[in-house]
Scaffold this motif. Structure first.
Motif, PDB file in Angstrom:
ATOM      1  N   UNK A   1      -5.501  -6.376  -2.501  1.00 41.69           N
ATOM      2  CA  UNK A   1      -5.012  -5.388  -1.531  1.00 41.69           C
ATOM      3  C   UNK A   1      -5.036  -3.994  -2.142  1.00 41.69           C
ATOM      4  N   UNK A   2      -4.650  -3.899  -3.395  1.00 41.33           N
ATOM      5  CA  UNK A   2      -4.640  -2.599  -4.084  1.00 41.33           C
ATOM      6  C   UNK A   2      -6.036  -2.145  -4.493  1.00 41.33           C
ATOM      7  N   UNK A   3      -6.961  -3.115  -4.587  1.00 37.77           N
ATOM      8  CA  UNK A   3      -8.302  -2.856  -5.135  1.00 37.77           C
ATOM      9  C   UNK A   3      -8.201  -2.361  -6.584  1.00 37.77           C
TER      10      UNK A   3
ATOM     11  N   UNK B   1       3.882   2.571 -10.901  1.00 36.70           N
ATOM     12  CA  UNK B   1       2.667   1.904 -11.343  1.00 36.70           C
ATOM     13  C   UNK B   1       2.833   0.384 -11.434  1.00 36.70           C
ATOM     14  N   UNK B   2       3.996  -0.136 -11.897  1.00 32.15           N
ATOM     15  CA  UNK B   2       4.172  -1.590 -11.934  1.00 32.15           C
ATOM     16  C   UNK B   2       4.218  -2.187 -10.530  1.00 32.15           C
TER      17      UNK B   2
ATOM     18  N   UNK C   1       0.809  -1.212   0.000  1.00 29.86           N
ATOM     19  CA  UNK C   1       0.000   0.000   0.000  1.00 29.86           C
ATOM     20  C   UNK C   1       0.846   1.268   0.000  1.00 29.86           C
ATOM     21  N   UNK C   2       2.103   1.151   0.452  1.00 31.42           N
ATOM     22  CA  UNK C   2       2.962   2.330   0.526  1.00 31.42           C
ATOM     23  C   UNK C   2       3.846   2.516  -0.702  1.00 31.42           C
TER      24      UNK C   2
ATOM     25  N   UNK D   1      -2.447   1.990  -5.177  1.00 28.08           N
ATOM     26  CA  UNK D   1      -3.493   3.019  -5.124  1.00 28.08           C
ATOM     27  C   UNK D   1      -3.018   4.414  -5.519  1.00 28.08           C
ATOM     28  N   UNK D   2      -1.767   4.746  -5.169  1.00 26.67           N
ATOM     29  CA  UNK D   2      -1.281   6.088  -5.454  1.00 26.67           C
ATOM     30  C   UNK D   2      -1.008   6.317  -6.938  1.00 26.67           C
TER      31      UNK D   2
END
Length: 428
Positions: free
Chosen positions: A238-240, A72-73, A66-67, A245-246
């Motif tokens: 986890x990333x959805x 992007x990859x 998540x951090x 996510x960022x």
């Protein structure tokens, strides 16, 4: 499986020897210029290195995933560079040479695959695998510490393992299932490197052509697909989504037909360099293409105003400013016509070989990889096309005719690749 991928040469001809030398010399040049590029990380390179330290701090945990920032990859880049940090010190040129070395291993894997597909000697298979060096986009991703080469390597490894799994299904089914499991692991890792490699999972459905009632084939593919998904899906959950996510904004906003068009136009360039016999061509086709270009050019200059300028800075060093000013607008209709022409020829080739499951699998991998650019909204890069390079080398085997003309095309591809790579370093 029927082998119609290539015709063995009766002898190693003059053009073949020249092509072999060109490929080897090109790889040596790539290694040397990568070694001598002492500049600190540039372009996208500085974005990935902090996430290696993040991986060192958190390990493969939800918090790490998540951090992940400015990347992007997925985390394959960290999986590769973290254990090698004692050798590379996460500094240039060491981190760049990781990709150069993986390219060399990929060429060896392609050699092994071609040997099995085409029943040719290893020397001839190695010559055909060296086609990778004639693909201009490969130079960028191999001479810099970017994220494309690791998943390309694992995708090629998965093809090698899956091919052997299918070949052993009748006389060593247990071994075949193990190989399918390993192939799925390799595909899963490639997807964690760059999510577009997810296309390999549905593309594997083509392997059921002429084998739809084969329970063993179904079992092999079930193991392969489920293993690949089992490795990447937990991360995506986890990333959805398919990226951290960022960085989800890079795929936001719908679809980009323009980027897909550019990808297929670049795919046409790769095909012309490696195997122009893939294309159908006559006077009528040429007339239709010229008429289409004129119509699209008028529309682009008066209404649409789309622009794209491949190799702009390299060409600007040798061409007058008067030519370079309209260049971005004039080139777009050319690329549209080429992309449509290439797509039509490719569909015909696929139909001609619709009874060859492994060819169809590789074909779908190549074309779907190009099509994933539909979902890339923030920018287009030739690096995204480079990801399809090993698939193209294998798909085009039976259309690859060794000749002095092929030598000239290979040299052109290598020069374009070298110039494109040096553009990132401003020719220093």
């Amino acid at each position: 499986m029927r082998s119609t991928y290539y015709y063995p040469m009766k002898r190693f001809s003059g053009p073949a020897i020249l092509l072999l030398l060109l490929g080897i010399v090109a790889y040596i040049i790539l290694v040397l210029i990568t070694v001598f590029h002492q500049q600190p990380p540039l372009y996208d390179e500085p974005l990935f290195i902090p996430n290696v330290y993040l991986f060192e701090q958190y390990g493969l945990t939800k918090e790490f995933l998540l951090k992940i920032n400015e990347q992007a990859p997925g985390p394959l880049y960290q999986f590769i560079h973290y254990p090698l940090r004692g050798i590379t010190h996460l500094q240039t040129p060491g981190i760049r040479l990781v990709n150069t070395a993986l390219l060399g291993l990929m060429i060896l894997l392609l050699t092994a695959i071609i040997t099995q597909l085409s029943k040719v000697e290893k020397k001839q298979a190695f010559l055909l695998a060296l086609n990778m060096m004639a693909i201009p986009m490969v130079w960028n991703v191999s001479g810099m510490a970017l994220t494309e080469i690791p998943p390309m390597f694992f995708a090629t490894l998965s093809i090698f393992l899956l091919l052997h799994a299918l070949r052993k299904q009748d006389n060593a089914f247990a071994v075949s299932l193990l190989l399918a499991l390993l192939a799925g692991c390799a595909t899963g890792l490639s997807i964690l490197g760059r999510s577009p490699f997810l296309i390999m999972v549905p593309a594997a459905g083509a392997l059921l052509v002429r084998h739809f009632n084969d329970k063993r084939r179904w079992g092999i593919l079930a193991i392969y697909m489920s293993t690949a998904l089992a490795i990447c899906l937990p991360v995506f959950l986890i990333w959805k989504g398919l990226m951290p996510p960022q960085q989800a904004f890079t795929a936001a906003g719908g679809l980009s037909v323009q980027h897909a068009m550019l990808a297929f136009a670049y795919g046409a360039l790769v095909t012309f360099i490696l195997a122009p016999e893939w294309f159908f061509f006559n006077r009528r086709i040429l007339i239709y293409m010229l008429l289409a270009y004129v119509v699209l050019l008028v529309l682009n200059l008066t209404v649409v105003h789309l622009k794209f300028a491949p190799l702009y800075f390299s060409l600007a060093k040798v061409l007058p400013r008067e030519i370079m000013r309209p260049y971005p607008f004039v080139i777009v209709p050319v690329l549209w016509v080429i992309a449509c022409y290439f797509s039509a020829c490719s569909l015909v080739r696929a139909w001609q070989r619709r009874q060859e499951p492994f060819f169809l699998f590789l074909f779908l991998c190549a074309m779907l990889m190009l099509a994933t650019n539909l979902k890339v909204m923030h920018l287009f890069s030739s690096r995204y096309v480079a990801q399809a390079a090993p698939f193209f080398v294998l798909v085009l085997l039976s259309y690859d005719k060794i000749s002095y003309n092929k030598c000239l095309r290979a040299i052109a591809g290598m020069i374009i690749g070298l110039l494109s790579l040096e553009t990132y370093f401003h020719f220093h």
